[in-house]
Each structure stands twice: as C-alpha cells, then as structure tokens.
Design a protein around this motif. Structure first.
Motif, mmCIF file in Angstrom:
data_model
loop_
_atom_site.group_PDB
_atom_site.id
_atom_site.type_symbol
_atom_site.label_atom_id
_atom_site.label_comp_id
_atom_site.label_asym_id
_atom_site.label_seq_id
_atom_site.Cartn_x
_atom_site.Cartn_y
_atom_site.Cartn_z
ATOM 1 N N PHE A 3 0.796 -1.231 0.000
ATOM 2 C CA PHE A 3 0.000 0.000 0.000
ATOM 3 C C PHE A 3 0.832 1.286 0.000
ATOM 4 N N HIS A 4 2.123 1.192 -0.285
ATOM 5 C CA HIS A 4 2.976 2.384 -0.272
ATOM 6 C C HIS A 4 2.515 3.409 -1.303
ATOM 7 N N ARG A 5 2.160 2.946 -2.496
ATOM 8 C CA ARG A 5 1.712 3.860 -3.545
ATOM 9 C C ARG A 5 0.479 4.638 -3.101
ATOM 10 N N LEU A 6 -0.487 3.958 -2.513
ATOM 11 C CA LEU A 6 -1.705 4.632 -2.054
ATOM 12 C C LEU A 6 -1.397 5.606 -0.918
ATOM 13 N N TRP A 7 -0.528 5.188 -0.007
ATOM 14 C CA TRP A 7 -0.136 6.072 1.092
ATOM 15 C C TRP A 7 0.568 7.309 0.542
ATOM 16 N N TYR A 8 1.468 7.101 -0.409
ATOM 17 C CA TYR A 8 2.222 8.227 -0.974
ATOM 18 C C TYR A 8 1.287 9.214 -1.664
ATOM 19 N N ARG A 9 0.361 8.716 -2.461
ATOM 20 C CA ARG A 9 -0.573 9.603 -3.163
ATOM 21 C C ARG A 9 -1.462 10.366 -2.180
ATOM 22 N N THR A 10 -1.912 9.695 -1.131
ATOM 23 C CA THR A 10 -2.723 10.360 -0.111
ATOM 24 C C THR A 10 -1.917 11.432 0.597
#
Length: 105
Positions: A3-10
């Motif tokens: 979930f790093h990508r989702l965390w980064y975008r958020t």
C-alpha cells in the motif's frame, strides 16, 4: 511495502491540496490580471518565463512562439521534458496552426 503507492498519493494530496488552493484564487485587486490571477501566480510566471528564455536563448522567434499569452496553470504548465532542446535543433521547424478536427485511429 504494501500500500505504499496509495499512502504516498494520499500524503502528496494532503500536503499540497490545501497549499495550492489559495494560489488559484483570483485577487480582484491584483493590478496585472492580463498576466496572472494573483501575485503568487505572477511569481510562478516569472520563474517559468526565465527558464523558457534560458532554454531558448538566442532564438527570440522560438521564445515568441513558445511563451503562452495566458496566466500560469491556465491551460498547460510550462514544463520541459526536453522539447525546448528539440526546438533548437537545426532539423526542426515550427509553425503555428489551429487544429480544426481530431481524427481517431
């Protein structure tokens, strides 16, 4: 990391959205509405313009064609992915045309 990508975008949206919003607001008392909507965006315009002029130095004809006549972030951003250098090549010519229709492949 899951979930790093989702965390980064958020995180990116959280950090920038509230900061960007004030700069997008039109200042009714701004003395140069022909250049930008407020003083902050006028500063962005100066930075982008200096960069474009440095990349196309010695080619006032290209500067005149490449420099937008609308406020920064109004239609497209003045980002360079190497195309200013491409415009300076001897085997490249430019022309201004209006697109009349779009054809799909």
């Amino acid at each position: 990391m899951p979930f790093h990508r989702l965390w980064y975008r958020t995180r990116l949206a959280w950090n920038t959205n509230d900061r960007v919003h004030p700069g997008l607001q039109k200042d009714p008392e701004w003395e140069h509405p022909e250049r930008s909507v407020n003083a902050l965006k006028d500063g962005h315009r100066r930075v982008f313009t200096r960069y474009l002029e440095a990349e196309l130095a010695g080619r006032p004809d290209l500067i005149a064609k490449a420099l937008p006549d609308y406020p920064p972030f109004g239609k497209r951003m003045l980002l360079d992915n190497g195309w200013f250098a491409a415009l300076r090549r001897d085997d490249v010519t430019t022309r201004r045309t209006r697109r009349t229709r779009r054809t799909r492949p």
